[in-house]
Design a protein around this motif. Structure first.
Motif, PDB file in Angstrom:
ATOM      1  N   LEU A 147       0.901  -1.445  -0.482  1.00 43.74           N
ATOM      2  CA  LEU A 147       0.303  -0.121   0.144  1.00 43.74           C
ATOM      3  C   LEU A 147       0.494   1.086   0.200  1.00 43.74           C
ATOM      4  O   LEU A 147       0.121   2.170  -0.440  1.00 43.74           O
ATOM      5  CB  LEU A 147      -0.762  -0.039   1.216  1.00 43.74           C
ATOM      6  CG  LEU A 147      -2.154  -0.732   0.992  1.00 43.74           C
ATOM      7  CD1 LEU A 147      -2.783  -1.079   2.329  1.00 43.74           C
ATOM      8  CD2 LEU A 147      -2.724  -1.065  -0.003  1.00 43.74           C
ATOM      9  N   ARG A 184      -2.114   6.390  -3.880  1.00 41.94           N
ATOM     10  CA  ARG A 184      -4.087   6.950  -3.877  1.00 41.94           C
ATOM     11  C   ARG A 184      -4.000   5.752  -2.504  1.00 41.94           C
ATOM     12  O   ARG A 184      -4.135   6.395  -1.642  1.00 41.94           O
ATOM     13  CB  ARG A 184      -4.873   6.074  -4.682  1.00 41.94           C
ATOM     14  CG  ARG A 184      -4.541   6.722  -6.091  1.00 41.94           C
ATOM     15  CD  ARG A 184      -5.891   6.281  -6.750  1.00 41.94           C
ATOM     16  NE  ARG A 184      -7.589   6.868  -6.079  1.00 41.94           N
ATOM     17  CZ  ARG A 184      -8.267   6.966  -6.669  1.00 41.94           C
ATOM     18  NH1 ARG A 184      -8.375   6.241  -7.560  1.00 41.94           N
ATOM     19  NH2 ARG A 184      -9.267   6.541  -5.962  1.00 41.94           N
ATOM     20  N   CYS A 185      -2.692   4.418  -2.119  1.00 42.35           N
ATOM     21  CA  CYS A 185      -2.973   4.405  -0.599  1.00 42.35           C
ATOM     22  C   CYS A 185      -2.455   4.331   0.462  1.00 42.35           C
ATOM     23  O   CYS A 185      -2.245   3.478   1.212  1.00 42.35           O
ATOM     24  CB  CYS A 185      -2.610   2.596  -0.860  1.00 42.35           C
ATOM     25  SG  CYS A 185      -4.737   1.683  -2.595  1.00 42.35           S
ATOM     26  N   ARG A 186      -1.369   5.216   0.506  1.00 40.95           N
ATOM     27  CA  ARG A 186      -0.267   5.312   0.923  1.00 40.95           C
ATOM     28  C   ARG A 186      -0.197   5.603   2.006  1.00 40.95           C
ATOM     29  O   ARG A 186       0.223   5.165   2.972  1.00 40.95           O
ATOM     30  CB  ARG A 186       0.876   6.490  -0.143  1.00 40.95           C
ATOM     31  CG  ARG A 186       2.674   6.675   0.839  1.00 40.95           C
ATOM     32  CD  ARG A 186       3.595   7.255  -0.004  1.00 40.95           C
ATOM     33  NE  ARG A 186       3.674   6.962  -0.726  1.00 40.95           N
ATOM     34  CZ  ARG A 186       3.100   7.918  -2.009  1.00 40.95           C
ATOM     35  NH1 ARG A 186       3.216   8.907  -2.486  1.00 40.95           N
ATOM     36  NH2 ARG A 186       4.031   6.744  -3.665  1.00 40.95           N
ATOM     37  N   LEU A 193      -2.695   4.601   3.440  1.00 38.75           N
ATOM     38  CA  LEU A 193      -3.425   3.655   4.429  1.00 38.75           C
ATOM     39  C   LEU A 193      -2.512   2.595   4.828  1.00 38.75           C
ATOM     40  O   LEU A 193      -2.461   1.937   6.653  1.00 38.75           O
ATOM     41  CB  LEU A 193      -4.683   3.065   3.755  1.00 38.75           C
ATOM     42  CG  LEU A 193      -4.980   1.685   4.324  1.00 38.75           C
ATOM     43  CD1 LEU A 193      -5.822   2.005   5.695  1.00 38.75           C
ATOM     44  CD2 LEU A 193      -5.889   0.867   2.728  1.00 38.75           C
ATOM     45  N   LYS A 228      -6.119  13.545   5.080  1.00 36.31           N
ATOM     46  CA  LYS A 228      -7.315  12.006   4.679  1.00 36.31           C
ATOM     47  C   LYS A 228      -7.483  11.780   5.848  1.00 36.31           C
ATOM     48  O   LYS A 228      -8.261  10.813   6.424  1.00 36.31           O
ATOM     49  CB  LYS A 228      -6.682  11.439   4.098  1.00 36.31           C
ATOM     50  CG  LYS A 228      -6.676  11.871   2.407  1.00 36.31           C
ATOM     51  CD  LYS A 228      -5.317  10.527   1.630  1.00 36.31           C
ATOM     52  CE  LYS A 228      -5.007  10.538   0.309  1.00 36.31           C
ATOM     53  NZ  LYS A 228      -3.946   9.462  -0.644  1.00 36.31           N
TER      54      LYS A 228
END
Length: 124
Positions: free
Chosen positions: A66, A71-73, A75, A119
């Motif tokens: 991730l 886009r998932c960094r 999380l 985020k």
């Protein structure tokens, strides 16, 4: 330029954690023979808990993957953070000689969290 540096660092960070996680399942990297006695005792204690090492390995693999995906960094950084705290305290207690690398990895993880602070606002 900043995005390129962030991508390269996240790629290396992710690969490092994927490698560490896979090693917990496949044992392809032998333990160094010059480990401090406290670290050996700590690792043996972790191995006594049969489910702990596979769980940490799984979390490291997922978090590493991730962290490499932009886009998932956020999380990935959130998933890796408890593992980093465990690594930090293990090294503080058992092997202070590994602290420079641990602090660098913790700083990278905190940088990922800081870069994605928007985020995390709904959580707080």
């Amino acid at each position: 330029m900043k995005q390129k540096i962030l991508f390269v660092i996240s790629l290396l960070f992710g690969l490092l954690f994927i490698n560490a996680g896979l090693n917990k399942f496949l044992n392809y990297m032998p333990m160094p023979e010059d480990l401090p006695e406290k670290m050996v005792l700590t690792m043996n204690a972790f191995l006594e808990i049969g489910w702990l090492i596979p769980l940490v390995g799984f979390v490291e693999i997922i978090g590493g993957i991730l962290c490499m995906i932009p886009r998932c960094r956020a999380l990935g950084a959130l998933i890796i953070f408890p593992i980093m705290i465990g690594i930090l305290f293990t090294n503080l207690y058992a092997a202070p000689s590994g602290m420079p690398l641990v602090l660098i990895l913790l700083a990278i993880n905190l940088w990922f969290i800081f870069e994605n602070k928007d985020k995390f606002k709904p959580i707080f």
